[in-house]
Design an enzyme around this catalytic site. Structure first.
Site, PDB file in Angstrom:
ATOM      1  N   ALA A  33       8.032 -20.398  35.279  1.00 15.56           N
ATOM      2  CA  ALA A  33       8.661 -21.721  35.215  1.00 15.56           C
ATOM      3  C   ALA A  33       9.759 -21.830  36.272  1.00 15.56           C
ATOM      4  CB  ALA A  33       9.246 -21.950  33.830  1.00 15.56           C
ATOM      5  N   ARG A  78      12.392 -22.655   1.303  1.00 11.65           N
ATOM      6  CA  ARG A  78      13.849 -22.587   1.476  1.00 11.65           C
ATOM      7  C   ARG A  78      14.426 -23.164   0.182  1.00 11.65           C
ATOM      8  NH1 ARG A  78      13.899 -21.689   7.154  1.00 11.65           N
ATOM      9  NH2 ARG A  78      12.456 -22.969   8.317  1.00 11.65           N
ATOM     10  N   ARG A 137       0.838  -1.217   0.000  1.00  7.86           N
ATOM     11  CA  ARG A 137       0.000   0.000   0.000  1.00  7.86           C
ATOM     12  C   ARG A 137       0.874   1.270   0.000  1.00  7.86           C
ATOM     13  NH1 ARG A 137      -5.355  -1.441   2.752  1.00  7.86           N
ATOM     14  NH2 ARG A 137      -6.121  -2.888   1.180  1.00  7.86           N
ATOM     15  N   ILE A 145       3.007 -24.907  16.219  1.00  9.68           N
ATOM     16  CA  ILE A 145       1.874 -24.099  16.718  1.00  9.68           C
ATOM     17  C   ILE A 145       2.355 -22.662  16.986  1.00  9.68           C
ATOM     18  CG2 ILE A 145       2.247 -24.773  19.142  1.00  9.68           C
ATOM     19  CD1 ILE A 145      -0.712 -24.653  19.589  1.00  9.68           C
ATOM     20  N   ASP A 180      16.179 -13.668  16.556  1.00  9.59           N
ATOM     21  CA  ASP A 180      17.616 -13.978  16.623  1.00  9.59           C
ATOM     22  C   ASP A 180      18.437 -13.206  15.593  1.00  9.59           C
ATOM     23  OD1 ASP A 180      16.610 -15.228  14.395  1.00  9.59           O
ATOM     24  OD2 ASP A 180      17.636 -17.133  14.732  1.00  9.59           O
TER      25      ASP A 180
HETATM   26  O1  F6P Z   1      13.131 -19.849  12.292  1.00 14.19           O
HETATM   27  C1  F6P Z   1      11.853 -20.161  12.712  1.00 14.19           C
HETATM   28  C2  F6P Z   1      11.771 -21.600  13.110  1.00 14.19           C
HETATM   29  O2  F6P Z   1      10.439 -21.868  13.502  1.00 14.19           O
HETATM   30  C3  F6P Z   1      12.751 -22.053  14.194  1.00 14.19           C
HETATM   31  O3  F6P Z   1      12.333 -21.690  15.476  1.00 14.19           O
HETATM   32  C4  F6P Z   1      12.806 -23.518  13.943  1.00 14.19           C
HETATM   33  O4  F6P Z   1      14.069 -24.036  14.323  1.00 14.19           O
HETATM   34  C5  F6P Z   1      12.655 -23.628  12.452  1.00 14.19           C
HETATM   35  O5  F6P Z   1      12.060 -22.434  12.009  1.00 14.19           O
HETATM   36  C6  F6P Z   1      11.800 -24.800  12.012  1.00 14.19           C
HETATM   37  O6  F6P Z   1      11.814 -24.847  10.635  1.00 14.19           O
HETATM   38  P1  F6P Z   1      10.890 -25.802   9.755  1.00 14.19           P
HETATM   39  O7  F6P Z   1       9.606 -25.078   9.534  1.00 14.19           O
HETATM   40  O8  F6P Z   1      11.652 -25.986   8.508  1.00 14.19           O
HETATM   41  O9  F6P Z   1      10.653 -27.054  10.543  1.00 14.19           O
END
Ligand code: F6P
Length: 332
Positions: free
Chosen positions: A188, A74, A27, A258, A131
């Protein structure tokens, strides 16, 4: 070079808020006079010319939706020099003069290569892991935290009822940001993260948890919740070892994907809107190979190469705070 047409893609793991970012890029891009093109399935789709022209109505009804409507992938082929050259060629054939890439570190490495090869790029950080070293925040993190927190609250109910130890594994790849914040938010008893605990022998980890369970039992605790980052992993094996040592019934729960889904929180939607606008502004100013970041709480930007060279790590204070609050004993 004058930019007329801007492509936008999502790459790597999806994250809640990516759709809100796409909406903002499209947009605001249109309002700045750019023609906007969506690239489906990340770099994989770029190589194959999977493009769709986008107008303002193409991004209707998106802001509240999880996942990414552009889809993601990917691509191994893209990561080669031939792949990069081919991607630039395919983009140019379509008339795409610049690209906005919404994704994580891996996606930015691709964006960096594309800019080096003549296709200007701007990165927007989107990953639940938070990260990316150069930015304090990545789109999707807050939603994932809330999803994980709600799930842990539920596991806690049943752990208390059965007086069990529960090991709950959260996502985060090689980082412990999700784990530490979720552990703090759910009260926790302990948190294990790769930055601090991956190198620790399993037996030592088990001993630590067993000692902690004893401390908890002594003060009448009815459950023992340990949040384990996936970068530490092995929660099922740890659960079996703990049960054997303590006789306390122990269960492992892996929250898994999830955490990647669901409607984005207000924070993710707002940051996505702001970052999308900033990305387009950077292109309008003739900038390339930049990543939109949050620095000291403010929207900013940085060279992708510099950003990728940076390092960040989890807060030692927060890591220790989890155990200190649980035990009511302060280890400085
Ligand atoms: O980078 C996001 C993430 O959900 C990570 O926390 C996890 O290690 C990875 O992707 C899982 O990737 P995939 O969807 O290929 O299982």
């Amino acid at each position: 070079m004058e930019i007329k047409t801007v492509g936008v893609l999502t790459s790597g793991g999806d994250a809640p808020g990516m759709n809100a970012a796409i909406r903002s890029v499209v947009r605001y891009g249109l309002s700045r006079g750019f023609k906007m093109v969506g690239v489906e399935r990340g770099y994989h789709g770029l190589l194959r010319g999977e493009f769709l022209d986008l107008d303002a109505s193409s991004v209707c009804d998106l802001i509240q939706r999880g996942g990414t409507v552009l889809q993601t992938a990917r691509s191994k082929q893209f990561a080669t020099p031939e792949g990069i050259a081919q991607a630039v060629e395919v983009a140019k054939e379509k008339g795409i003069d610049a690209l906005v890439v919404i994704g994580g570190d891996g996606s930015f490495r691709g964006a960096q290569k594309l800019s080096e090869n003549g296709l200007p790029t701007i990165g927007i950080p989107g990953t639940i892991d938070n990260d990316i070293s150069c930015t304090e925040y990545t789109i999707g993190y807050d939603t994932a935290l809330n999803t994980a927190m709600e799930a842990v609250d539920k596991v806690r109910d049943t752990a208390t009822s059965h007086q069990r130890c529960s090991l709950i594994e959260v996502m985060g790849r090689n980082a412990g940001y999700i784990a530490i914040e979720v552990a703090l938010a759910t009260g926790a008893e302990m948190v294990l993260v790769p930055e601090k605990d991956r190198a620790c022998p399993r037996v030592e980890l088990v001993n630590r948890i067993v000692d902690d369970i004893k401390i908890g039992q002594a003060v009448g605790k009815k459950h023992h919740i340990v949040i384990i980052a996936e970068g530490v992993g092995g929660s099922q094996e740890l659960a079996e070892m703990i049960e054997e040592c303590t006789g306390v019934e122990t269960r492992a729960t892996v929250l898994g994907h999830i955490q990647r889904g669901g409607s984005p929180t207000i924070h993710d939607r707002v940051v996505a809107a702001q970052m999308g606008m900033k990305a387009i502004d950077l292109l309008s100013e003739g900038k390339s190979n930049r990543v939109v970041i949050i620095k000291n709480g403010q929207l900013s930007d940085m060279d992708i190469n510099e950003g990728l060279a940076m390092q960040k790590t989890v807060s030692d204070f927060d890591y220790r705070l989890v155990g200190n609050l649980s035990r009511g004993m302060w280890n400085s």
